[in-house]
Write a protein that holds these residues in place. Structure first.
Motif, PDB file in Angstrom:
ATOM      1  N   ASP A   1      -2.480  -1.910   1.603  1.00  0.00           N
ATOM      2  CA  ASP A   1      -1.955  -0.989   2.499  1.00  0.00           C
ATOM      3  C   ASP A   1      -2.717  -0.750   4.038  1.00  0.00           C
ATOM      4  N   PHE A   2      -1.924  -1.010   5.111  1.00  0.00           N
ATOM      5  CA  PHE A   2      -2.638  -0.942   6.291  1.00  0.00           C
ATOM      6  C   PHE A   2      -2.704   0.620   6.436  1.00  0.00           C
ATOM      7  N   LYS A   3      -3.628   1.244   6.832  1.00  0.00           N
ATOM      8  CA  LYS A   3      -4.064   2.558   7.004  1.00  0.00           C
ATOM      9  C   LYS A   3      -3.491   3.022   8.343  1.00  0.00           C
ATOM     10  N   SER A   4      -2.383   3.935   8.436  1.00  0.00           N
ATOM     11  CA  SER A   4      -1.656   4.566   9.659  1.00  0.00           C
ATOM     12  C   SER A   4      -1.355   3.054  10.459  1.00  0.00           C
ATOM     13  N   LEU A   5      -0.557   2.270  10.076  1.00  0.00           N
ATOM     14  CA  LEU A   5      -0.153   1.005  10.713  1.00  0.00           C
ATOM     15  C   LEU A   5       0.326   1.304  12.435  1.00  0.00           C
ATOM     16  N   TYR A   6       1.165   2.044  12.252  1.00  0.00           N
ATOM     17  CA  TYR A   6       1.859   2.268  13.785  1.00  0.00           C
ATOM     18  C   TYR A   6       0.714   3.031  14.802  1.00  0.00           C
ATOM     19  N   PRO A   7       0.081   3.930  14.356  1.00  0.00           N
ATOM     20  CA  PRO A   7      -0.916   4.591  15.039  1.00  0.00           C
ATOM     21  C   PRO A   7      -2.161   3.357  15.526  1.00  0.00           C
ATOM     22  N   SER A   8      -2.339   2.558  14.356  1.00  0.00           N
ATOM     23  CA  SER A   8      -3.509   1.674  14.696  1.00  0.00           C
ATOM     24  C   SER A   8      -3.168   0.465  15.610  1.00  0.00           C
ATOM     25  N   ILE A   9      -1.756   0.285  15.670  1.00  0.00           N
ATOM     26  CA  ILE A   9      -1.317  -0.584  16.559  1.00  0.00           C
ATOM     27  C   ILE A   9      -1.263  -0.101  18.018  1.00  0.00           C
ATOM     28  N   ILE A  10      -0.697   1.028  18.370  1.00  0.00           N
ATOM     29  CA  ILE A  10      -0.873   1.851  19.523  1.00  0.00           C
ATOM     30  C   ILE A  10      -2.367   1.609  20.001  1.00  0.00           C
TER      31      ILE A  10
ATOM     32  N   TYR B   1      -3.092 -16.679  -3.552  1.00  0.00           N
ATOM     33  CA  TYR B   1      -2.368 -15.427  -4.231  1.00  0.00           C
ATOM     34  C   TYR B   1      -0.727 -15.439  -3.842  1.00  0.00           C
ATOM     35  N   LYS B   2       0.058 -14.839  -4.549  1.00  0.00           N
ATOM     36  CA  LYS B   2       1.490 -14.851  -4.307  1.00  0.00           C
ATOM     37  C   LYS B   2       1.575 -13.410  -3.842  1.00  0.00           C
ATOM     38  N   VAL B   3       2.540 -13.319  -2.692  1.00  0.00           N
ATOM     39  CA  VAL B   3       3.077 -12.170  -2.061  1.00  0.00           C
ATOM     40  C   VAL B   3       4.259 -11.873  -2.624  1.00  0.00           C
ATOM     41  N   ILE B   4       4.655 -10.924  -3.239  1.00  0.00           N
ATOM     42  CA  ILE B   4       5.989 -10.750  -4.078  1.00  0.00           C
ATOM     43  C   ILE B   4       6.911  -9.782  -3.110  1.00  0.00           C
ATOM     44  N   TYR B   5       6.290  -9.178  -2.328  1.00  0.00           N
ATOM     45  CA  TYR B   5       7.061  -8.153  -1.690  1.00  0.00           C
ATOM     46  C   TYR B   5       6.152  -7.522  -0.571  1.00  0.00           C
ATOM     47  N   GLY B   6       7.005  -7.050   0.583  1.00  0.00           N
ATOM     48  CA  GLY B   6       5.995  -6.414   1.570  1.00  0.00           C
ATOM     49  C   GLY B   6       7.162  -5.526   2.366  1.00  0.00           C
ATOM     50  N   ASP B   7       6.438  -4.164   2.702  1.00  0.00           N
ATOM     51  CA  ASP B   7       7.242  -3.143   3.015  1.00  0.00           C
ATOM     52  C   ASP B   7       6.659  -2.285   4.007  1.00  0.00           C
ATOM     53  N   THR B   8       6.928  -2.370   5.343  1.00  0.00           N
ATOM     54  CA  THR B   8       6.449  -1.619   6.680  1.00  0.00           C
ATOM     55  C   THR B   8       4.789  -1.852   6.895  1.00  0.00           C
ATOM     56  N   ASP B   9       4.098  -1.168   5.878  1.00  0.00           N
ATOM     57  CA  ASP B   9       2.536  -1.354   6.028  1.00  0.00           C
ATOM     58  C   ASP B   9       1.996  -1.738   4.703  1.00  0.00           C
ATOM     59  N   SER B  10       2.780  -1.874   3.365  1.00  0.00           N
ATOM     60  CA  SER B  10       2.122  -2.425   2.351  1.00  0.00           C
ATOM     61  C   SER B  10       2.408  -3.783   1.666  1.00  0.00           C
TER      62      SER B  10
END
Length: 816
Positions: free
Chosen positions: A442-451, A560-569
């Motif tokens: 999980d990206f920690k506070s993805l949108y604030p970290s992008i800003i 590895y295999k990524v089976i799903y992604g959602d917003t920041d996870s």
């Protein structure tokens, strides 16, 4: 030299007086209630200099009641601006109307003067103030006061005088009683809670309420008018800073205002002898507006929602059960009106105890959740008033506008139309299946970290577009200046404060900062914000999509295999070959190895991003992906009726220090529109599947017992009527049909109508259609519950182990 004092803002006001606009601020302070009146401040609006001739001609009839000055500040269209100053709000608003008729552009005229004064001085919640104090009746006043920002005092909650208030009334709105409760140190120096109920009526001959062991003091009054006057006398005497309650603004205080009007009373519940002022919303459903000088009324429901709490029902009974594990002392919480009427006429002491209990429950909820701590911190961070609901746009304006002005820009107005939607967060098509060992990164506070990383900022965009050579590229034409910006620095400061709050185990402060940081994208992506620009919002969300897709590619390159992604996870399947001895060994061993892989993978991804951003953009990377959780078993279901994987719906089994735990996201167990039977069935069925326990007999047992009526108490639906019952015309869902039938029965029985004006209804599906629980007379439609509640849940997971609901039940159904 004037002394310096410290206080916290409670309310702020603006009015025309003696030819000038007067600002006033009420504070709770170390010397009690304080009213600050700064030196008079002109009201200001901004007009482009190339429209100056037209503007002056429009305003000629107002001369000499305004002045203007050319500025070196520019609009977001890079036009140089002039500032127009007015002494009174009357002239200010008259000028707006005159300019609007001539299509003159006017900027920042919608910012209230009491707000502008504070934000331009960076004053938010806590205030340091100077001036010469003058003692007034019940408060201290400082004229020509000067205000400066201050740090939040320690243990501020204990220093503020709080009262929990609740009223009891008839179904027609006539008041019966007013309950008051507090455990505030300001009222309880002896460590005993303050309890009081004002009740219409005469004390019984043997007044058990006055028994010291009852710890309840009833004050008897003759009639409703006397009740209102008793409340007024209490408020003047005890002088609370804050009232708390449940739906306390739109119900309790609205009703108090209505009954005062009925009796031709002006309720002086504000400080300085100011009357309570109520203004209805534009529609009966819209919250009204309460003005109470020097005091704040804080609603528990709205405050919990602001703090991101979520419950199936925000009734006091339900929230008290969820948070405190206790509820109301009544047999029928949903239909207590009849009992209240009965007790008022025949057992007033019982009603008083019930009234007081509501006050106590609200108080205990505020304490348990540290809700007032959260609101005080939010105010300190954003400048929002304590009773302001939501307010993300205003919070951003409070924080950003003074910095914008110092950068030489005037803010744009809200766009009335034509706002282009920005892309949403990244959601990957999932790979449905039942898996062993899935970890989530999980990206920690993805949108604030992008800003923070890509310097996304309104001023940065203006400067970057003007000087594109060295700018950081965004999306949809966005370019951001590397040095001239404010939002990334605001986030950096908040980030450090939140990290410190976590180290201090200060959950309220951490939550307040998290909500504020995460609101910044929502604000910039909202057409309701004056700083909205699709280049800003898209440079956040489209960058997020790019980051998630690139991260998934890097993970798969590691085998590895990524089976799903959602917003920041990102959900990663750990292949058996990645474990040192396949899938053998103890569960604890698998958990330790999964933890190690998760940590190593996170470190690798972070290193990759740091390197890429330095090479491609020459910027520091503040992206931080963390290993969050290990699911020993994990189900990613399909969309019902399709082979395609679902989104935002999954379930998994995790191991915690307290044992195993089933986690459900978006599935029936966590939804409010499913019955208790469905939730019970899903929990046990998933438990069995995740532990490789045979399920056939369990499914058949549930079906058999349902048909036999053994689960009738678990077949109740509970749904909310979200509008007036009469407004359901074209689409009439089952709960509305049940409500209409129930109220028709209530009408026949001479009972109060329960469902006409929005409410929660508990109902069942019978062979004769939906019926409210309290008026059920038909046989339950068991086939409905099997087909609509049991079968969908079974078929959400059984196909992954080679079974289906029909396969299990077809051969048995004929026996039932």
């Amino acid at each position: 030299m004037s002394a310096t004092y410290l206080g916290f803002l409670l309310s702020r006001h603006s009015r025309d007086r003696n030819g000038y606009n007067e600002l006033s601020y009420w504070l709770a302070s170390e010397m009690g209630a304080v009213k600050l009146i700064p030196a008079t401040q002109p009201l200001v609006m901004f007009i482009p200099q190339d429209q100056l001739t037209t503007a002056l001609a429009c305003l000629s009839e107002l001369n000499p009641r305004f002045t203007y000055k050319d500025l070196k500040m520019r609009s977001f269209d890079l036009e140089f601006m002039s500032a127009f100053y007015f002494r009174t709000s009357h002239d200010f608003h008259r000028a707006q109307e005159l300019l609007r008729r001539k299509l003159v552009t006017v900027l920042e005229a919608d910012i209230r003067p009491a707000e502008r004064y504070l934000m331009e001085r960076f004053v938010k919640g806590a205030v340091e103030f100077t001036g010469t104090p003058v003692q007034r009746k019940g408060y201290v006043e400082l004229q020509q006061a000067q205000l400066k920002p201050a740090a939040l005092p320690d243990n501020l909650v204990d220093k503020i005088k709080q009262i929990s208030l609740d009223i009891e009334c008839s179904e027609h709105g006539e008041l019966y009683a007013i309950g008051l409760y507090s455990f505030s140190p300001a009222y309880c120096p002896d460590g005993q809670p303050f309890k009081r109920v004002y009740m219409i009526g005469e004390a019984p001959e043997k007044d058990v309420a006055q028994d010291p062991e009852s710890e309840l003091l009833i004050h008897w009054v003759a009639d409703e008018k006397s009740l209102l006057l008793a409340l007024q006398a209490f408020v003047i005497s005890y002088d609370p800073d804050i009232f708390i309650g449940w739906n306390v603004i739109n119900f309790d205080f609205r009703l108090l205002a209505q009954r005062a009007t009925f009796h031709n009373l002006k309720l002086a519940l504000g400080r300085g002898g100011q009357n309570l002022h109520w203004r209805d919303g534009r529609t009966p459903q819209q919250q009204g507006f309460l003005t109470l000088h020097g005091r704040v009324v804080v609603d528990g429901i709205d405050s919990l929602k602001t703090a991101t709490y979520n419950f199936p029902s925000f009734s006091l009974e339900n929230v008290a059960q969820e948070i405190l594990g206790v509820g109301k002392d009544t047999d029928d919480v949903d239909n207590r009106m009849e009992q209240i009427n009965h007790d008022f006429h025949f057992n007033k002491v019982k009603l008083a105890k019930y009234n007081l209990q509501d006050c106590v429950l609200v108080w205990d909820i505020f304490v348990k959740t540290r809700l007032l701590d959260f609101l005080l911190l939010r105010s300190q961070l954003t400048g929002l008033e304590l009773d302001r609901n939501g307010g993300s746009v205003m919070a951003f304006t409070n924080v950003y506008l003074p910095k914008l002005h110092r950068a030489g820009y005037i803010a744009p107005n809200l766009r009335e139309s034509g706002v282009m939607a920005s892309p949403g967060g990244y959601v990957m098509d999932s790979f449905p299946g039942l898996y062993d060992h899935v970890i989530v990164l999980d990206f920690k506070s993805l949108y604030p970290s992008i800003i923070r990383t890509f310097k996304i900022d309104p001023v940065g965009l203006l400067e970057g577009v003007q000087n594109p050579t060295e700018a950081i590229p965004g999306f949809r034409g966005g370019l951001f200046d590397r040095n001239k910006h404010y939002l990334p620095d605001i986030i950096t400061e908040l980030w450090a404060q939140r990290d410190q709050a976590k180290r201090d185990n200060d959950a309220a402060r951490s939550q307040a900062i998290k909500i504020l940081m995460n609101s910044f994208y929502g604000v910039l992506g909202s057409g309701g914000c004056r700083f909205y620009d699709t280049r800003l919002a898209s440079s956040i969300t489209m960058r997020g999509q790019e980051i998630m897709q690139t991260t998934a590619k890097w993970i798969e390159e590691q085998g590895y295999k990524v089976i799903y992604g959602d917003t920041d996870s990102t959900f990663v399947l750990l292949d058996a070959a990645k474990f040192t001895d396949g899938y053998s060994g103890s569960s604890a061993d698998r958990g330790l190895q999964a933890d190690r892989m998760g940590a190593e993978l996170s470190a690798y991804i972070n290193q990759q991003w740091q390197q890429l951003l330095r090479e491609d953009y020459d910027i520091d990377c503040f992206l931080d992906i963390e290993y969050e959780v290990h699911y020993h078993k994990f189900l990613m279901p399909t969309i019902r009726g399709l082979d395609k994987g679902s989104k935002k719906r999954y379930a998994g089994l995790v191991h915690t220090k307290d044992g195993e735990k089933l986690i459900f996201k978006g599935l029936e167990t966590v939804r409010t529109d499913w019955t208790d039977l469905a939730k019970m069935f899903q929990m046990e069925l998933y438990h069995r599947v995740f532990h490789n326990i045979a399920v056939e007999d369990y499914v058949l047992e549930i079906v058999e017992k349902t048909l036999a009526g053994e689960f009738n108490d678990k077949l109740v639906y509970r749904k909310r009527l979200r509008q007036e019952l009469a407004l359901y015309v074209k689409n009439v869902p089952p709960h509305v049909k049940a409500a209409r039938a129930a109220d028709e029965k209530n009408r026949q029985l001479g009972q109060p109508l329960r469902y006409q004006h929005k409410a929660w209804i508990s109902y069942v599906l019978t062979l004769n259609g939906p019926e409210a629980v309290e008026h059920q007379h038909s046989v339950l439609d068991f086939e409905h519950y099997i087909e609509k509640q049991i079968k969908p849940i079974a078929d959400g997971i059984l196909p992954f182990i080679g079974l289906s609901f029909d396969l299990i039940t077809d051969q048995q159904m004929g026996l039932f």
